[in-house]
Design a protein around this motif. Structure first.
Motif: not given
Length: 291
Positions: A159-160, A25, A152-153, A32, A28-29, A155-157
């Motif tokens: 979502a994980r 993750t 956006l960061v 992004l 991914e951050v 949202d990513l976290l």
């Protein structure tokens, strides 16, 4: 709580979660953030907006730019062109550009009009945004872009599966979780003190201040795009909103227009500190400031 930090887009980031963020993750951050910078940074000669700015024409940008440009459409209209992402060349004229010369290259210069220079629309597949410049111009998304990247960061976290999250990028942050976060409002003329404190929970807080990016007498990064001159009446703003992109954009807009005009279309709370030390605030923020 666990945290990790890194530097990106000219500021220090701190990400706090209830359990450590796994290596995948984190990767991914970082990817992004790099993707965002490669699309929208005016400081990178290889970015999409930099390449487009030299020649004009049309370029494809990631789908996430659609809500950003929609926000800019609204803020340009509500401020009567005083908040305009084409202010990039005006900033460069005052010395705040690639290579950071940090001295004026000439007198202040207003930005070209957003509505007559820029058009954009969604296209796909794949889902992208087509941005068209009628002529060469420098797009600067700094008025709301850092806030959007915070979202956006976040949202990513989430979502994980990370439920309690704080994404803090300098003066912009977004929070979720059962425990509120106590945040001090930094005095723009004395960074070691605060003018108040507030509890942030399940929302975003963004701040803008003339002292954050200044490089000479009267020179800082918040410009009136219609004139190209730094704003001198307002010293700092703080905005609470549901997401960081909106909070960031409104924090900049409060340097340039009356809060009531913005409140007609956006839901937010705010504190605005003027250069003479006076403060203006929304009703919900009345207990935030020290007496």
């Amino acid at each position: 709580m666990e945290s990790f930090g890194f530097e990106a887009i000219g500021t220090q980031w701190h990400i706090t979660t209830e359990v450590p963020v796994d290596a995948g993750t984190r990767s991914e951050v970082f990817a992004l953030v790099e993707h965002y910078d490669a699309a929208l940074s005016r400081f990178r000669p290889d970015s999409v907006v930099s390449t487009l700015g030299h020649s004009g024409g049309t370029a494809a940008l990631p789908a996430f730019t659609a809500p950003l440009f929609s926000l800019f459409d609204s803020l340009d209209r509500l401020t009567q062109g005083r908040l305009n992402p084409l202010v990039g060349r005006s900033l460069e004229q005052l010395g705040y550009g690639p290579g950071y010369p940090l001295h004026p290259l000439g007198p202040p210069a207003g930005a070209p009009a957003w509505t007559s220079t820029v058009s954009w629309h969604r296209q796909g597949p794949p889902d992208t945004v087509a941005l068209t410049l009628a002529h060469p111009a420098t797009v600067d998304v700094g008025a709301a872009g850092k806030g959007q990247l915070v979202d956006l960061v976040w949202d990513l976290l989430t979502a994980r599966g990370y439920a309690a999250v704080v994404v803090d990028a300098g003066s912009d942050m977004r929070h979720s979780g059962p425990q509120s976060l106590r945040v001090a409002l930094e005095h723009p003329y004395d960074p070691g003190t605060a003018i108040g404190v507030l509890d942030l929970q399940d929302g975003a807080l963004c701040a803008s201040a003339a002292n954050r990016r200044s490089w000479g007498e009267g020179l800082h990064h918040v410009l009136d795009a219609s004139t190209g001159r730094p704003v001198d009446a307002v010293a700092a703003t703080w905005v609470l909103a549901g997401d960081a992109m909106t909070a960031d954009g409104l924090a900049t807009a409060l340097f340039l227009t009356d809060p009531a005009l913005l409140a007609a279309e956006f839901s937010f709370e705010y504190v605005r500190m003027f250069s003479d030390g006076r403060a203006q605030f929304s009703n919900a923020m009345a207990g935030v400031l020290f007496s």
